[in-house]
Write a protein that holds these residues in place. Structure first.
Motif, PDB file in Angstrom:
ATOM      1  N   THR A  55       8.303  -5.225  -4.378  1.00  0.00           N
ATOM      2  CA  THR A  55       8.008  -3.580  -4.328  1.00  0.00           C
ATOM      3  C   THR A  55       7.727  -3.409  -5.571  1.00  0.00           C
ATOM      4  O   THR A  55       7.103  -2.203  -6.169  1.00  0.00           O
ATOM      5  N   LYS A  59       4.521  -1.272  -6.854  1.00  0.00           N
ATOM      6  CA  LYS A  59       4.664   0.171  -7.599  1.00  0.00           C
ATOM      7  C   LYS A  59       3.829  -0.022  -8.842  1.00  0.00           C
ATOM      8  O   LYS A  59       2.974   1.016  -9.316  1.00  0.00           O
ATOM      9  N   ARG A  60       3.974  -1.014  -9.635  1.00  0.00           N
ATOM     10  CA  ARG A  60       3.059  -1.118 -10.985  1.00  0.00           C
ATOM     11  C   ARG A  60       1.499  -1.030 -10.812  1.00  0.00           C
ATOM     12  O   ARG A  60       0.835  -0.791 -11.530  1.00  0.00           O
ATOM     13  N   GLU A  61       1.250  -1.540  -9.679  1.00  0.00           N
ATOM     14  CA  GLU A  61      -0.414  -1.389  -9.460  1.00  0.00           C
ATOM     15  C   GLU A  61      -0.914   0.119  -9.218  1.00  0.00           C
ATOM     16  O   GLU A  61      -1.976   0.262  -9.104  1.00  0.00           O
ATOM     17  N   ALA A  62       0.167   0.814  -8.662  1.00  0.00           N
ATOM     18  CA  ALA A  62      -0.124   2.403  -8.285  1.00  0.00           C
ATOM     19  C   ALA A  62      -1.304   2.408  -7.296  1.00  0.00           C
ATOM     20  O   ALA A  62      -2.243   3.144  -7.490  1.00  0.00           O
ATOM     21  N   SER A  64      -3.448   3.443  -4.085  1.00  0.00           N
ATOM     22  CA  SER A  64      -3.658   4.764  -3.248  1.00  0.00           C
ATOM     23  C   SER A  64      -3.495   4.302  -1.808  1.00  0.00           C
ATOM     24  O   SER A  64      -3.015   5.274  -1.110  1.00  0.00           O
ATOM     25  N   GLU A 109       7.218   4.482  -0.267  1.00  0.00           N
ATOM     26  CA  GLU A 109       6.738   5.504  -0.146  1.00  0.00           C
ATOM     27  C   GLU A 109       7.725   6.502  -1.209  1.00  0.00           C
ATOM     28  O   GLU A 109       7.123   7.441  -1.643  1.00  0.00           O
ATOM     29  N   SER A 110       8.866   6.112  -1.418  1.00  0.00           N
ATOM     30  CA  SER A 110       9.640   6.903  -2.539  1.00  0.00           C
ATOM     31  C   SER A 110       9.522   6.608  -3.624  1.00  0.00           C
ATOM     32  O   SER A 110       9.798   7.267  -4.593  1.00  0.00           O
ATOM     33  N   THR A 111       8.978   5.411  -4.081  1.00  0.00           N
ATOM     34  CA  THR A 111       8.700   5.054  -5.361  1.00  0.00           C
ATOM     35  C   THR A 111       7.219   5.433  -5.814  1.00  0.00           C
ATOM     36  O   THR A 111       6.965   5.726  -6.988  1.00  0.00           O
ATOM     37  N   HIS A 112       6.274   5.896  -4.997  1.00  0.00           N
ATOM     38  CA  HIS A 112       4.846   5.984  -5.292  1.00  0.00           C
ATOM     39  C   HIS A 112       4.370   6.505  -4.094  1.00  0.00           C
ATOM     40  O   HIS A 112       4.298   5.745  -3.047  1.00  0.00           O
ATOM     41  N   PRO A 113       3.366   7.568  -4.056  1.00  0.00           N
ATOM     42  CA  PRO A 113       2.732   8.038  -3.007  1.00  0.00           C
ATOM     43  C   PRO A 113       1.545   7.286  -2.813  1.00  0.00           C
ATOM     44  O   PRO A 113       0.603   7.179  -3.415  1.00  0.00           O
ATOM     45  N   ALA A 114       1.339   6.512  -1.471  1.00  0.00           N
ATOM     46  CA  ALA A 114       0.496   5.715  -1.056  1.00  0.00           C
ATOM     47  C   ALA A 114       0.355   5.873   0.317  1.00  0.00           C
ATOM     48  O   ALA A 114       1.144   5.909   1.148  1.00  0.00           O
TER      49      ALA A 114
END
Length: 153
Positions: A55, A59-62, A64, A109-114
């Motif tokens: 995870t 997250k680091r990859e960010a 979409s 989803e809570s750490t990065h919107p994708a």
């Protein structure tokens, strides 16, 4: 799949599975095959049986968009492929990993919107020390061709 990926900027593929349990290893094996196609817009992780360990890297990859590859019990014929949107994941028996996939998705989803989707393949045999079934190998080849020709290529 095209609709899901419309407008994607960065795609992460997360393969999940236990290669010691026959068809359950399909997500992991697919990830290992697709990793050679990585580029600035695609990152592939082989999450094996502990996808939650990835995870932070995801997250680091960010990304979409995130596609999770896994064996899914759908009461279909072996090798059947289904695209499962996140809202439907709880309706299916997901493979043998400990953390429910719905929890993993909620955390991501809570750490990065994708946008997140599961590509499930109906397993035939998930017994210990069995090879991946021929029907599942055929579906895996199809998925590789789909990704390499339509999505990655």
């Amino acid at each position: 799949m095209k609709q899901f990926l419309k407008g994607h900027e960065k795609l992460v593929i997360l393969g999940i599975g236990n290669e010691m349990r026959g068809d359950d290893g399909l997500g992991s094996v697919l990830a290992q095959k697709l990793v050679s196609y990585e580029n600035k817009n695609l990152t592939v992780f082989d999450g094996k049986t502990v996808p939650e360990n990835f995870t932070g890297a995801i997250k680091r990859e960010a990304p979409s968009h995130i596609i999770i590859l896994d064996a899914v019990e759908m009461n279909e014929s072996p090798g059947h492929i289904r695209l499962v949107v996140k809202e439907e994941i709880a309706n299916y028996g997901i493979s043998t990993h400990a953390l429910p996939l719905s929890f993993l998705i909620k955390y991501l989803e809570s750490t990065h919107p994708a946008k997140i989707m599961l590509m499930g393949i109906q397993p035939k045999n998930m017994d210990l020390n069995h090879p991946i079934s021929p029907e599942i190998q055929k579906s895996m080849s199809y998925v590789c061709r789909l990704f390499t020709s339509k999505i990655i290529g």
